[in-house]
Design a protein around this motif. Structure first.
Motif, PDB file in Angstrom:
ATOM      1  N   GLN A 132       0.775  -1.165   0.016  1.00  0.00           N
ATOM      2  CA  GLN A 132      -0.057  -0.032   0.198  1.00  0.00           C
ATOM      3  C   GLN A 132       0.899   1.358   0.233  1.00  0.00           C
ATOM      4  O   GLN A 132       0.539   2.323  -0.814  1.00  0.00           O
ATOM      5  CB  GLN A 132      -0.988  -0.002   1.267  1.00  0.00           C
ATOM      6  CG  GLN A 132      -2.118  -0.911   1.099  1.00  0.00           C
ATOM      7  CD  GLN A 132      -3.028  -0.616   2.433  1.00  0.00           C
ATOM      8  OE1 GLN A 132      -2.660  -0.240   3.164  1.00  0.00           O
ATOM      9  NE2 GLN A 132      -4.123  -1.299   2.374  1.00  0.00           N
ATOM     10  N   ARG A 133       1.902   1.353   0.767  1.00  0.00           N
ATOM     11  CA  ARG A 133       2.726   2.346   0.838  1.00  0.00           C
ATOM     12  C   ARG A 133       3.348   2.604  -0.497  1.00  0.00           C
ATOM     13  O   ARG A 133       3.934   3.597  -0.860  1.00  0.00           O
ATOM     14  CB  ARG A 133       3.661   2.477   2.129  1.00  0.00           C
ATOM     15  CG  ARG A 133       3.018   2.378   3.447  1.00  0.00           C
ATOM     16  CD  ARG A 133       3.907   2.105   4.598  1.00  0.00           C
ATOM     17  NE  ARG A 133       3.227   2.442   5.912  1.00  0.00           N
ATOM     18  CZ  ARG A 133       3.304   1.864   6.748  1.00  0.00           C
ATOM     19  NH1 ARG A 133       4.410   0.867   6.805  1.00  0.00           N
ATOM     20  NH2 ARG A 133       2.662   1.892   8.057  1.00  0.00           N
ATOM     21  N   ARG A 134       3.877   1.245  -1.131  1.00  0.00           N
ATOM     22  CA  ARG A 134       4.584   1.705  -2.345  1.00  0.00           C
ATOM     23  C   ARG A 134       3.683   2.310  -3.300  1.00  0.00           C
ATOM     24  O   ARG A 134       3.945   3.036  -4.233  1.00  0.00           O
ATOM     25  CB  ARG A 134       4.815   0.467  -2.837  1.00  0.00           C
ATOM     26  CG  ARG A 134       5.840   0.278  -3.876  1.00  0.00           C
ATOM     27  CD  ARG A 134       6.627  -1.288  -3.962  1.00  0.00           C
ATOM     28  NE  ARG A 134       7.383  -1.086  -5.183  1.00  0.00           N
ATOM     29  CZ  ARG A 134       7.409  -2.464  -5.804  1.00  0.00           C
ATOM     30  NH1 ARG A 134       7.101  -3.364  -5.427  1.00  0.00           N
ATOM     31  NH2 ARG A 134       8.298  -2.208  -6.918  1.00  0.00           N
ATOM     32  N   ARG A 135       2.236   1.793  -3.251  1.00  0.00           N
ATOM     33  CA  ARG A 135       1.531   2.326  -4.475  1.00  0.00           C
ATOM     34  C   ARG A 135       1.208   4.111  -4.142  1.00  0.00           C
ATOM     35  O   ARG A 135       1.218   4.696  -4.971  1.00  0.00           O
ATOM     36  CB  ARG A 135       0.124   1.584  -4.224  1.00  0.00           C
ATOM     37  CG  ARG A 135       0.351   0.371  -4.871  1.00  0.00           C
ATOM     38  CD  ARG A 135      -1.198  -0.382  -4.882  1.00  0.00           C
ATOM     39  NE  ARG A 135      -1.185  -1.910  -5.479  1.00  0.00           N
ATOM     40  CZ  ARG A 135      -2.166  -2.528  -5.107  1.00  0.00           C
ATOM     41  NH1 ARG A 135      -3.240  -2.300  -4.346  1.00  0.00           N
ATOM     42  NH2 ARG A 135      -1.964  -3.796  -5.709  1.00  0.00           N
ATOM     43  N   GLN A 136       1.214   4.194  -3.023  1.00  0.00           N
ATOM     44  CA  GLN A 136       0.930   5.674  -2.519  1.00  0.00           C
ATOM     45  C   GLN A 136       2.235   6.320  -3.083  1.00  0.00           C
ATOM     46  O   GLN A 136       1.987   7.713  -3.274  1.00  0.00           O
ATOM     47  CB  GLN A 136       0.493   5.905  -1.110  1.00  0.00           C
ATOM     48  CG  GLN A 136      -0.587   5.597  -0.645  1.00  0.00           C
ATOM     49  CD  GLN A 136      -0.685   5.444   0.950  1.00  0.00           C
ATOM     50  OE1 GLN A 136      -0.056   5.748   1.659  1.00  0.00           O
ATOM     51  NE2 GLN A 136      -2.244   5.345   1.403  1.00  0.00           N
ATOM     52  N   ALA A 137       3.323   6.231  -3.050  1.00  0.00           N
ATOM     53  CA  ALA A 137       4.501   6.637  -3.196  1.00  0.00           C
ATOM     54  C   ALA A 137       4.544   7.031  -4.739  1.00  0.00           C
ATOM     55  O   ALA A 137       4.995   7.856  -5.247  1.00  0.00           O
ATOM     56  CB  ALA A 137       5.713   5.890  -2.715  1.00  0.00           C
ATOM     57  N   ARG A 138       3.835   6.164  -5.513  1.00  0.00           N
ATOM     58  CA  ARG A 138       3.985   6.097  -7.186  1.00  0.00           C
ATOM     59  C   ARG A 138       2.898   7.200  -7.459  1.00  0.00           C
ATOM     60  O   ARG A 138       2.871   7.618  -8.522  1.00  0.00           O
ATOM     61  CB  ARG A 138       3.704   5.051  -7.781  1.00  0.00           C
ATOM     62  CG  ARG A 138       4.930   3.716  -7.356  1.00  0.00           C
ATOM     63  CD  ARG A 138       4.512   2.773  -8.255  1.00  0.00           C
ATOM     64  NE  ARG A 138       5.587   1.664  -8.201  1.00  0.00           N
ATOM     65  CZ  ARG A 138       5.713   0.431  -8.451  1.00  0.00           C
ATOM     66  NH1 ARG A 138       4.461   0.189  -9.529  1.00  0.00           N
ATOM     67  NH2 ARG A 138       6.710  -0.125  -8.571  1.00  0.00           N
ATOM     68  N   THR A 139       1.946   7.558  -6.550  1.00  0.00           N
ATOM     69  CA  THR A 139       0.948   8.599  -7.106  1.00  0.00           C
ATOM     70  C   THR A 139       1.630   9.942  -7.496  1.00  0.00           C
ATOM     71  O   THR A 139       2.557  10.253  -6.747  1.00  0.00           O
ATOM     72  CB  THR A 139      -0.040   8.525  -6.037  1.00  0.00           C
ATOM     73  OG1 THR A 139       0.324   9.287  -4.839  1.00  0.00           O
ATOM     74  CG2 THR A 139      -0.939   7.526  -5.680  1.00  0.00           C
ATOM     75  N   VAL A 140       1.143  10.738  -8.208  1.00  0.00           N
ATOM     76  CA  VAL A 140       1.440  12.013  -8.676  1.00  0.00           C
ATOM     77  C   VAL A 140       1.235  12.975  -7.416  1.00  0.00           C
ATOM     78  O   VAL A 140       0.575  13.192  -6.627  1.00  0.00           O
ATOM     79  CB  VAL A 140       0.860  12.628 -10.033  1.00  0.00           C
ATOM     80  CG1 VAL A 140       1.138  13.869 -10.104  1.00  0.00           C
ATOM     81  CG2 VAL A 140       0.702  11.687 -11.024  1.00  0.00           C
TER      82      VAL A 140
END
Length: 145
Positions: A132-140
């Motif tokens: 989840q944190r990895r996905r959030q880090a990829r957001t613009v």
């Protein structure tokens, strides 16, 4: 003025469940600690588990666990990084007691299974939170050029 205040991010459902899980493990760790202290002081097992009546192996193990479990409970409740580490040391000690030295400490498969299940659940939560944190880090990000 309140409308101008920055709002913090709300924790995800997984983070909330993880906190509840850690607090549940903290309460059970405290229960284990109280059981060891009751045994060592003679309040349980009809006084047969008093410290002065125990064999040397039980004296060492029970004393260590009577200290480790309440420390782990505090660390887990406060959500600090050393809480799960201390719990893991205590759980590994109990697993070793019942699996490596069954002739001295007896066999308690339910306890071993419970510790392994808690450790597996902890690892699963950490894996999901990492994803989840990895996905959030990829957001613009709004501060990106």
């Amino acid at each position: 003025m309140l409308a101008d205040s920055a709002k913090g991010l709300r924790p995800s459902l997984t983070e909330t469940l993880f906190v509840l899980f850690l607090r549940l493990v903290a309460v059970t760790s405290l229960w284990f600690a109280l059981q060891y202290w009751a045994m060592l002081t003679g309040f349980s097992l009809g006084g047969a588990g008093r410290f002065d009546l125990l064999p040397s192996a039980w004296k060492a193990a029970a004393t260590a666990l009577a200290v480790l479990f309440p420390v782990a409970a505090v660390g887990l409740w406060l959500l600090v990084s050393w809480g799960p580490v201390i719990w893991l040391i205590a759980a590994a000690t109990e697993i070793a007691m019942h699996e490596v030295f069954p002739s001295v400490f007896g066999i308690n498969r339910l306890l071993v299974f419970a510790h392994v299940a808690v450790a597996a659940t902890f690892l699963l939560f950490n894996a999901v939170l990492f994803i989840q944190r990895r996905r959030q880090a990829r957001t613009v990000r709004t501060d990106s050029p």
